[in-house]
Design an enzyme around this catalytic site. Structure first.
Site, PDB file in Angstrom:
ATOM      1  N   CYS A 156       0.871  -1.173   0.000  1.00  0.00           N
ATOM      2  CA  CYS A 156       0.000   0.000   0.000  1.00  0.00           C
ATOM      3  C   CYS A 156       0.912   1.228   0.000  1.00  0.00           C
ATOM      4  O   CYS A 156       1.823   1.318   0.835  1.00  0.00           O
ATOM      5  CB  CYS A 156      -0.905   0.003   1.227  1.00  0.00           C
ATOM      6  SG  CYS A 156      -1.839   1.532   1.411  1.00  0.00           S
ATOM      7  N   ASP A 178      -0.271  -5.764   0.160  1.00  0.00           N
ATOM      8  CA  ASP A 178      -1.520  -6.077  -0.532  1.00  0.00           C
ATOM      9  C   ASP A 178      -1.290  -7.366  -1.299  1.00  0.00           C
ATOM     10  O   ASP A 178      -0.255  -7.540  -1.944  1.00  0.00           O
ATOM     11  CB  ASP A 178      -1.899  -4.963  -1.513  1.00  0.00           C
ATOM     12  CG  ASP A 178      -2.453  -3.732  -0.822  1.00  0.00           C
ATOM     13  OD1 ASP A 178      -3.138  -3.881   0.204  1.00  0.00           O
ATOM     14  OD2 ASP A 178      -2.224  -2.617  -1.316  1.00  0.00           O
TER      15      ASP A 178
END
Length: 173
Positions: free
Chosen positions: A67, A74
């Site tokens: 992120c 992620d």
């Protein structure tokens, strides 16, 4: 089936031997270097059937990036579908390319489009679609789908020959 005493003693001896080998090598983790470095280069090879439209489908379940705001990882499964023109993407280079994003901060939308752009640049397919299904973040699953169509290319109509049942229908009684 209960193992014989000989099998049990052999297994215990092998386990002790393995433990001694590991300790004598002083290993603290599984290797200290990756087998190949992550790179931003996509390699290709000639399409073996360049006169025919055919679909190459790839599922890449271990995609990670960070992120860009929080730095938290992620996770996504990428689905790459493409109809090659003159070139096909080489799988090992694709794996190392995908791996190169694991330490980069990117928004889902940006990374999906960047990957598709790089694939299009590397192989100039007739058609390509990249679907990125990101795992839940803040209670929301995100799916990004990006497409490319070569100028002047149109898909031929699909021929539907019906469906065969999968193996589960035969074994589930």
């Amino acid at each position: 089936m209960k193992p014989s005493r000989k099998t049990e003693s052999t297994s215990k001896a092998a386990a002790k031997s393995l433990s001694r080998k590991e300790t004598s090598l002083g290993l603290t983790k599984l290797g200290d270097k990756p087998t190949a470095p992550a790179v931003k280069t996509l390699e290709s090879f000639p399409n073996p059937q360049a006169k025919r439209d055919f679909v190459i489908h790839m599922q890449i379940p271990e995609f990670t990036c960070l992120c860009p705001i929080t730095g938290q990882p992620d996770f996504a499964t990428l689905y790459l579908d493409y109809i090659p023109d003159k070139r096909c993407v080489e799988l090992k280079s694709l794996k190392l390319y995908i791996w190169s994003f694991r330490d980069e901060g990117k928004f889902h939308e940006a990374v999906t489009n960047e990957i598709l752009n790089d694939i299009v640049e590397a192989i100039a397919p007739r058609f390509a679609r990249l679907t990125a299904k990101f795992w839940v973040r803040g209670g929301i699953f995100t799916t990004i789908e990006a497409e490319h169509r070569a100028k002047g290319w149109t898909a031929r109509p699909r021929v539907d020959l019906g469906k065969f049942p999968d193996e589960r229908s035969v074994t589930a009684r």
